[in-house]
Design a protein around this motif. Structure first.
Motif: not given
Length: 274
Positions: A199-209
């Motif tokens: 989950l943290l990998f996916l959220w970090t990869w998709n971090q945009f703001l």
């Protein structure tokens, strides 16, 4: 039996509909990415001549190798540290339960209500005062802190279900708190830890703001953050923009497909224990 069969088929129909609704946007992106660059495709119309070179052009134009390297460096800075801290804190709050652990847990729950957008302005000034603007640390350090409420809550929910008898037996055999954690509870917590890491990998990869606000150099951002620069350059070229978006999404999809069993295992383990 008839009612049970109807419920079973109704459930399958609902799942199929939900699957189609989920897949449809990706199909639309893929079909649009195959159209001629500079055109404005309509709907899901398959192009007469698919332009597979759009993916190569998007890969080269966005300098994807540099973006991949930057994203993995940020992942290495965020995920292992966040998982380690969350596992230690979750073990303490969920299993050891020292004095005041309930208040600390409520504090973490309040952190779940904190949106990234609500703190981006003070975070910007704080990062600037630390001299970290336009560096990868400007993304790594805030993400570790912002992920903590969910990560600690996730691990606490796992450790709170671990039987106390197991720990008491280890204590009788002379195990210290560290040995209890590292040799007994961590091996039993692999599904929960691996799922949290995914989950943290996916959220970090998709971090945009955070990437576009705190880092000016696109090659020091995450892949999703670099999409902002790519969009600014090819914002009117819809096929190339869709091709770039799919290239950014591909690694996260691969990671999820590889580790989907561990993720589902942790969810099932939590539901059975609950």
């Amino acid at each position: 039996m008839i009612v049970h069969a109807r419920e079973k088929w109704a459930g399958r129909v609902v799942l199929v509909v939900l699957m189609l609704v989920t897949i449809l946007p990706f199909v639309s992106l893929f079909v649009t990415a195959l159209h001629e660059p500079g055109t404005y495709p309509r709907g899901l119309e398959w192009p007469e001549t698919p332009h597979w070179g759009n993916f190569v052009l998007a890969f080269q134009s966005a300098n994807m190798p540099a973006l991949l390297a930057s994203s993995f460096l940020i992942e290495l800075g965020v995920v292992p540290i966040a998982v380690l801290i969350a596992t230690l804190a979750g073990f303490a709050l969920g299993h050891l339960k020292p004095w005041g652990s309930g208040a600390v847990f409520i504090f973490f729950l309040l952190g779940l209500t904190l949106p990234f957008e609500g703190i981006i302005t003070p975070l910007y000034f704080q990062v600037r005062e630390l001299g970290l603007l336009n560096t990868r640390w400007a993304i790594i350090l805030p993400l570790i802190g912002l992920f903590m409420p969910f990560a600690v809550t996730w691990m606490r929910a796992h450790f709170v279900t671990m039987p106390q008898d197991l720990s008491e037996a280890a204590r009788v055999d002379g195990a210290t708190t560290w040995q209890l954690f590292w040799r007994i509870h961590v091996p039993l917590s692999v599904p929960a830890i691996s799922s949290l890491a995914i989950l943290l990998f996916l959220w970090t990869w998709n971090q945009f703001l955070l990437a576009i606000v705190l880092v000016n150099d696109p090659e020091k951002r995450t892949m999703a953050g670099a999409l902002g620069a790519f969009q600014g350059r090819y914002g009117t070229d819809i096929p190339l923009l869709c091709a770039g978006s799919l290239l950014i999404l591909t690694p996260t999809l691969i990671i999820f497909l590889i580790f989907q069993r561990q993720f589902v295992s942790a969810l099932m383990q939590g539901s059975l224990k609950g």
